[in-house]
Design a protein around this motif. Structure first.
Motif, PDB file in Angstrom:
ATOM      1  N   UNK A   1      14.039 -11.642  -3.606  1.00 37.69           N
ATOM      2  CA  UNK A   1      13.431 -10.554  -4.378  1.00 37.69           C
ATOM      3  C   UNK A   1      12.049 -10.236  -3.808  1.00 37.69           C
ATOM      4  N   UNK A   2      11.795  -8.953  -3.580  1.00 35.93           N
ATOM      5  CA  UNK A   2      10.511  -8.496  -3.048  1.00 35.93           C
ATOM      6  C   UNK A   2       9.965  -7.410  -3.960  1.00 35.93           C
ATOM      7  N   UNK A   3       8.692  -7.520  -4.308  1.00 30.88           N
ATOM      8  CA  UNK A   3       8.022  -6.488  -5.090  1.00 30.88           C
ATOM      9  C   UNK A   3       6.777  -6.009  -4.364  1.00 30.88           C
ATOM     10  N   UNK A   4       6.614  -4.706  -4.260  1.00 32.54           N
ATOM     11  CA  UNK A   4       5.449  -4.120  -3.591  1.00 32.54           C
ATOM     12  C   UNK A   4       4.818  -3.102  -4.532  1.00 32.54           C
ATOM     13  N   UNK A   5       3.511  -3.208  -4.747  1.00 36.65           N
ATOM     14  CA  UNK A   5       2.784  -2.281  -5.610  1.00 36.65           C
ATOM     15  C   UNK A   5       2.213  -1.140  -4.757  1.00 36.65           C
ATOM     16  N   UNK A   6       2.338   0.071  -5.263  1.00 43.44           N
ATOM     17  CA  UNK A   6       1.885   1.229  -4.485  1.00 43.44           C
ATOM     18  C   UNK A   6       0.391   1.174  -4.179  1.00 43.44           C
ATOM     19  N   UNK A   7      -0.401   0.519  -5.031  1.00 43.77           N
ATOM     20  CA  UNK A   7      -1.828   0.405  -4.781  1.00 43.77           C
ATOM     21  C   UNK A   7      -2.146  -0.334  -3.501  1.00 43.77           C
ATOM     22  N   UNK A   8      -1.206  -1.145  -3.022  1.00 43.89           N
ATOM     23  CA  UNK A   8      -1.423  -1.900  -1.790  1.00 43.89           C
ATOM     24  C   UNK A   8      -1.625  -0.981  -0.598  1.00 43.89           C
ATOM     25  N   UNK A   9      -1.110   0.227  -0.695  1.00 42.48           N
ATOM     26  CA  UNK A   9      -1.209   1.153   0.435  1.00 42.48           C
ATOM     27  C   UNK A   9      -2.629   1.660   0.659  1.00 42.48           C
ATOM     28  N   UNK A  10      -3.537   1.353  -0.265  1.00 41.22           N
ATOM     29  CA  UNK A  10      -4.952   1.640  -0.022  1.00 41.22           C
ATOM     30  C   UNK A  10      -5.487   0.764   1.103  1.00 41.22           C
ATOM     31  N   UNK A  11      -4.962  -0.456   1.186  1.00 37.62           N
ATOM     32  CA  UNK A  11      -5.405  -1.388   2.224  1.00 37.62           C
ATOM     33  C   UNK A  11      -4.471  -1.373   3.426  1.00 37.62           C
ATOM     34  N   UNK A  12      -3.171  -1.338   3.149  1.00 41.26           N
ATOM     35  CA  UNK A  12      -2.171  -1.306   4.221  1.00 41.26           C
ATOM     36  C   UNK A  12      -1.901   0.150   4.575  1.00 41.26           C
ATOM     37  N   UNK A  13      -2.627   0.649   5.555  1.00 41.47           N
ATOM     38  CA  UNK A  13      -2.634   2.091   5.812  1.00 41.47           C
ATOM     39  C   UNK A  13      -1.567   2.547   6.802  1.00 41.47           C
TER      40      UNK A  13
END
Length: 266
Positions: free
Chosen positions: A102-114
């Protein structure tokens, strides 16, 4: 006598935790008390609970982007287990992976992972936790810590309530600082290494992991001192990743030469 009993309780817990019955992918000894099936069940239950609590993203582009990166890395895993990837609509700079696939990714992470490479660094890192059975280690160490505190509680029978509370608080802090936190930092470092190799095998540039953590350091602000943190400091992590490049860059170049060129775009 009381001090000796407390020392014995703490020492017993530490000794039990140091008994290595398994070896991690990087060769580190591990104490694991739970079976793979038990951990998979825990992971499944936790993931279902998270999906109920968090808002699942309805943005098809964001979901496709995350799935594209995750699937490229999953293809490089040693076993062909089925994985479920869910994108959560949240400002959190966060992602996770759980036993059972199971993998969960939060959209806010894309502020850092550009870009795709930086997000691959995070996903690879989180999958690394699962491959290295870090969840099992954490639950196992929690069980051992509880056992040590129970022994200490028995040893303190006959003391005043205030004395017992003070001693138990001190012992709990000792277990946390001397046992749980350093171990968690070791897990993070190990997952960085596993994740960097996974992303490189999938054709993502592992050098971008350095830029990712530089971005994370800028966005995280005043983080706690490394001694009292479950994660390495940004500067320590970045230096470790730089040291790792000599190992993983050739893997990346070989993957690219073999035609592994992910093109994940949002």
């Amino acid at each position: 006598m009381r001090i000796k009993l407390l020392a014995l309780a703490l020492g017993a817990s530490m000794a039990l935790s140091s008994c290595a019955t398994h070896t991690s992918p990087t060769g580190r000894g591990q104490m694991l008390l739970f079976s793979e099936a038990q951990m998979n069940q825990m992971g499944e239950q936790s993931f279902e609970q998270i999906k109920k609590q968090e808002k699942v993203s309805t943005d098809p582009k964001a979901t496709a982007y995350v799935n594209c990166i995750a699937n490229a890395i999953i293809k490089e895993l040693p076993t062909q287990q089925q994985w479920e990837t869910v994108t959560f609509d949240s400002e959190q700079l966060n992602a996770f992976a759980l036993p059972g696939g199971h993998i969960g990714v939060y959209t806010g992470l894309m502020k850092a992972a550009t870009n795709q490479h930086q997000l691959a660094a995070v996903i690879g890192h989180e999958i690394g936790h699962v491959l290295a059975r870090h969840g099992n280690e954490q639950v196992s160490r929690g069980q051992l810590s509880s056992a040590g505190l129970q022994i200490a509680n028995i040893a303190l029978q006959g003391q005043t309530p205030v004395e017992r509370e003070m001693a138990m608080t001190a012992l709990g802090a000792g277990l946390q600082l001397g046992l749980m936190l350093p171990f968690s930092r070791a897990q993070e470092t190990e997952s960085d290494e596993i994740g960097a190799e996974l992303m490189a095998r999938a054709g993502f540039n592992p050098a971008e992991a350095i830029t990712l953590w530089e971005n994370m350091g800028k966005l995280s602000g005043g983080a706690p001192p490394e001694l009292l943190s479950t994660h390495p400091s940004s500067s320590t992590r970045i230096q470790d990743l730089r040291n790792l490049q000599a190992k993983v860059q050739p893997i990346y170049e070989s993957a690219r030469a073999a035609g592994k060129r992910p093109n994940c775009k949002i």
